[in-house]
Enzyme design. Structure first.
Site, PDB file in Angstrom:
ATOM      1  CB  SER A   1     -22.319-103.219   1.824  1.00 58.63           C
ATOM      2  OG  SER A   1     -22.623-103.678   0.521  1.00 58.63           O
ATOM      3  CG  ASP A   2     -18.733-108.974   1.678  1.00 61.37           C
ATOM      4  OD1 ASP A   2     -18.646-108.956   0.432  1.00 61.37           O
ATOM      5  OD2 ASP A   2     -18.190-109.851   2.365  1.00 61.37           O
ATOM      6  CD1 TRP A   3     -23.291-110.923  -3.096  1.00 65.90           C
ATOM      7  CD2 TRP A   3     -21.832-110.106  -4.598  1.00 65.90           C
ATOM      8  NE1 TRP A   3     -23.742-111.243  -4.339  1.00 65.90           N
ATOM      9  CE2 TRP A   3     -22.870-110.759  -5.283  1.00 65.90           C
ATOM     10  CE3 TRP A   3     -20.809-109.519  -5.340  1.00 65.90           C
ATOM     11  CZ2 TRP A   3     -22.914-110.841  -6.671  1.00 65.90           C
ATOM     12  CZ3 TRP A   3     -20.849-109.611  -6.718  1.00 65.90           C
ATOM     13  CH2 TRP A   3     -21.890-110.256  -7.379  1.00 65.90           C
ATOM     14  CB  ALA A   4     -26.165-109.267  -1.153  1.00 65.91           C
TER      15      ALA A   4
END
Ligand code: NOJ
Length: 740
Positions: A275-278
């Site tokens: 995933s991207d950050w968070a």
């Protein structure tokens, strides 16, 4: 005999990877059979590294972590690897991630600049150098290349993109993947795993505002936004990152259709998705999940293998499997994908960094490549008989970007050190020592509004033969979460340029920026313009090489330069309206003169900025000129599954050697869906001596000629095609053929 040996070795080399693959799958099976559900979920968890706290050590020991990002000290990399390898129940090495975007220590031009080279070699070499430097410190995974097509210069991350064109982005993205991942062997000690991002559509954020929603309908998605990803997956990209945006109301980290149906089923991707950050946790803010438990359920079922930092998997996934909300098979598949890449990286054989080896950081050979990349990435936009400069010219060096060691490196340089930067002023001190110059920065930095030193700048220009004015953007003005609604030269830089021009001497404007700025109002005050997207560590000497004619500019625009921000989005490969504006569409001034007439017709253009951009995609000048002639097609007709060769002669008609980026565009004239007015389908860099000509040949295959139609299947449609070859997207040397 010789032939037999060759045949045998070809056979062996094609069979070996297949065996190695079977071997890896067996090893994965063995590991999986030993792992508890919790340990499997641990592999799907990526944490950010701040410090080796007791908490982190505990998590590493129980197998709660599959990857760490941002560990940069090789000793620390070895320490965390020792913990997982020696102190956890099932030893599995960590994959260490870092944003190595356009260089690790040696910084190359920002990706948008590299794209201006139209050179897969330059891009591959930049990634190779970055990989060698990064891996030497224990980084085994970069989050690059970014393949987001961007048609909006307000978006700060356009800097990280390879421009507006899917074909160029695909070809250069694939080159970057090859550079990072080495010659097919990820385990080699100078390769790292690439991560193609952001899947998908992130560059189309509404209004150019970062993280914003996107509205890309299925056919546009298939024909423009997805192809670069497919191209890089075919080139072997090991991993892929989802994006922050919701497209058509579905957040990317919860979109099973793109992550499973397209990525896995259609494209056979066997690496892993992070995933991207968070971005998983942020599905709560999107209003797509009510809590972290639902986040984990949505993403796991959508086929997202590893979660970057938001911690929903590690807390909830095992329980979701036990309660039947997520099949255990989904977890096994994700872990399989992750372990496969860890095996390919050779981490099981050797998870450690060899700290006894000599440093490769900032190696001379790396700096040389970075300089060459900066040379090939610069674009000459205007030149009224002023460049190249004689080395005997007395120069007034002016402007806030002339000695901006940090800012010329550009966005996303976590590890690059400004103390190694050679600025234009630095290059005059170190290398171009014989140049007679005066230096007057006039402004402290690009946003500085204090005009107190403008008079000094004017005097400096007066005292010299030529003023070279370095303007642009500080690096902080582009990149993630750094969008702008006004993309003129910021602050009072335009006024500085005007003040310098009023000294009456020729003015060369050198721009260093993270995006295509709107510079129409500045052009009249410059006799020449050399545009550099932030050029990196070696930008300074590269720029003087070009200004003094030691190198000849060859960069071409990978994005359209608009006249005014209000023209955005404007891109060369648009569809035709039913009312296309005529070639010479008038602007407001002409309309006033023509008042009372209706001759303009009701066509598609702006009253105040016309139909055309300031500079078209693919545009860029040289110190020489190129002439195109003799377009020859191998056939007038081809079958739907056939190929066609297209040739043209390019002649250097000027007085110096130069390199031209020869570009080929096509148009499918009538389609079952509307097709763009032109599409880039080939490019080649060709170096020609003065007076020399060369025949340049391209092959068009079904891959270039086809597109996704209403049934979302790619095919070539019978009918008429146009083809152009030339030096930019306005190329006029034209041919046509028919697909039967
Ligand atoms: C967020 C960015 O969108 C992404 O591109 C980057 O790789 C991650 N942060 C990790 O730093």
């Amino acid at each position: 005999m010789k032939i037999r040996i060759i045949v045998l070795s070809v056979l062996i080399s094609s069979i070996l990877p297949a065996y190695a693959q079977i071997d890896v799958e067996k090893k994965i099976d063995e590991l999986l059979s030993k792992m508890t559900l919790e340990e499997k979920v641990g592999q799907m968890n990526q944490l950010n590294f701040d410090a080796l706290t007791d908490d982190l050590v505990g998590n590493l020991k129980v197998g709660n972590v599959g990857s760490l990002l941002n560990v940069t000290d090789p000793e620390m990399v070895n320490q965390v690897q020792r913990i997982v390898m020696n102190e956890s129940r099932v030893p599995i090495p960590l994959i260490i991630g870092r944003d190595v975007i356009h260089g690790f220590k040696t910084i190359f031009p920002i990706p948008l600049g590299q794209a201006a080279s139209f050179s897969p070699e330059v891009v591959e070499e930049g990634a190779r150098v970055a990989a060698a430097e990064a891996r030497s410190t224990g980084v085994t995974w970069t989050f690059a290349p970014m393949l987001d097509i961007s048609r909006d210069a307000r978006w700060g991350r356009i800097a990280e993109s390879l421009g507006e064109d899917p074909y160029l982005t695909g070809k250069l993205g694939a080159a970057m993947v090859r550079g990072f991942q080495g010659s097919g062997d990820l385990a080699s000690r100078d390769a790292i795993a690439a991560c193609v991002k952001h899947f998908v559509g992130y560059g189309a954020s509404e209004g150019g505002r970062d993280y914003n929603s996107t509205n890309i309908p299925p056919l546009l998605m298939r024909n423009v936004y997805l192809p670069p990803f497919h191209e890089t997956i075919k080139a072997g990209a090991a991993t892929l990152m989802t994006s922050f945006n919701d497209n058509d109301e579905i957040p990317a980290s919860g979109n099973g259709y793109i992550l499973k149906n397209i990525l896995r089923d259609e494209w056979d991707f066997d690496g892993f998705v992070v995933s991207d950050w968070a971005s998983m946790g942020e599905m709560i803010a999107h209003g797509f999940a009510k809590d972290a438990r639902q986040v984990a359920e949505i993403s796991a079922n959508a086929g997202l293998d590893m979660e970057m930092v938001s911690g929903a998997y590690i807390v909830h996934l095992a329980e979701l499997v036990c309660s039947g909300k997520v099949p255990e098979e989904a977890v096994d598949t994700a872990v399989r994908n992750i372990l496969r890449i860890k095996f390919r990286l050779g981490l099981f054989e050797n998870p450690y960094v060899d700290t006894s080896k000599g440093s490769v950081l900032y190696a001379d050979e790396h700096l040389k490549s970075a300089r060459q990349a900066a040379v090939e990435s610069a674009i000459l936009l205007k030149n009224e008989n002023i460049l190249p400069l004689s080395e005997k010219t007395k120069i007034a060096v002016i402007g806030p970007m002339a000695d901006a060691a940090h800012d010329q490196l550009g966005t996303w340089i976590f590890d690059g050190d400004k103390n190694y930067t050679v600025t234009p002023v630095g290059a005059l001190k170190d290398e171009y020592k014989h140049i007679n110059y005066v230096y007057e920065p006039a402004l402290g930095y690009s946003r500085d509004k204090n005009k107190a030193n403008f008079e000094k700048a004017k005097n400096a220009a007066q005292s010299a033969d030529v003023a070279v004015v370095f303007l642009g953007e500080e690096s902080i003005l582009s990149g993630e979460a750094h969008s702008l609604s006004n993309i003129n030269l910021i602050g009072v830089q335009s006024e500085l340029l005007q003040a310098v021009k009023s000294a009456g001497k020729p003015v060369v404007l050198v721009i260093m920026a993270g995006r295509p700025l709107t510079i129409e109002r500045d052009l009249p005050y410059a006799d020449a313009v050399l545009y550099n997207f932030h050029p990196g560590t070696m930008g300074g000497p590269a720029i003087w090489d070009l200004l003094f004619g030691k190198a000849n500019p060859s960069g071409k625009l990978p994005v359209t330069f608009v006249r005014e921000v209000g023209q955005i989005p404007m891109y060369y490969n648009h569809n035709n309206t039913g009312r296309p504006a005529p070639d010479q569409v008038s602007m407001l001034d002409d309309i006033e003169q023509e008042a009372g007439q209706t001759s303009l017709g009701n066509t598609s253009f702006y009253l105040d900025s016309g139909r055309d951009p300031l500079f078209p995609f693919g545009y860029g000048l040289s110190y020489t000129q190129f002439d195109y002639s003799d377009l020859v097609l191998s056939s007038k007709t081809i079958p739907v599954n056939g190929s066609l060769k297209v040739k043209a002669t390019v002649k250097n008609t000027g007085k110096t050697e130069g390199t031209e980026v020869v570009q080929l565009y096509i148009q499918d004239v009538v389609g079952s869906i509307v097709r763009p007015v032109r599409e880039l389908k080939g490019f080649q860099r060709v170096t020609l001596k003065a007076g020399e000509s060369k025949t340049v040949e391209f092959t068009l295959t079904p891959d270039e000629l086809g597109f996704y139609g209403r049934d979302l299947i790619k095919r070539v449609e019978p009918g008429d095609f146009n083809v152009w070859i030339g030096g930019d997207s306005k190329a006029s040397l034209k041919g046509s053929f028919v697909v039967e």
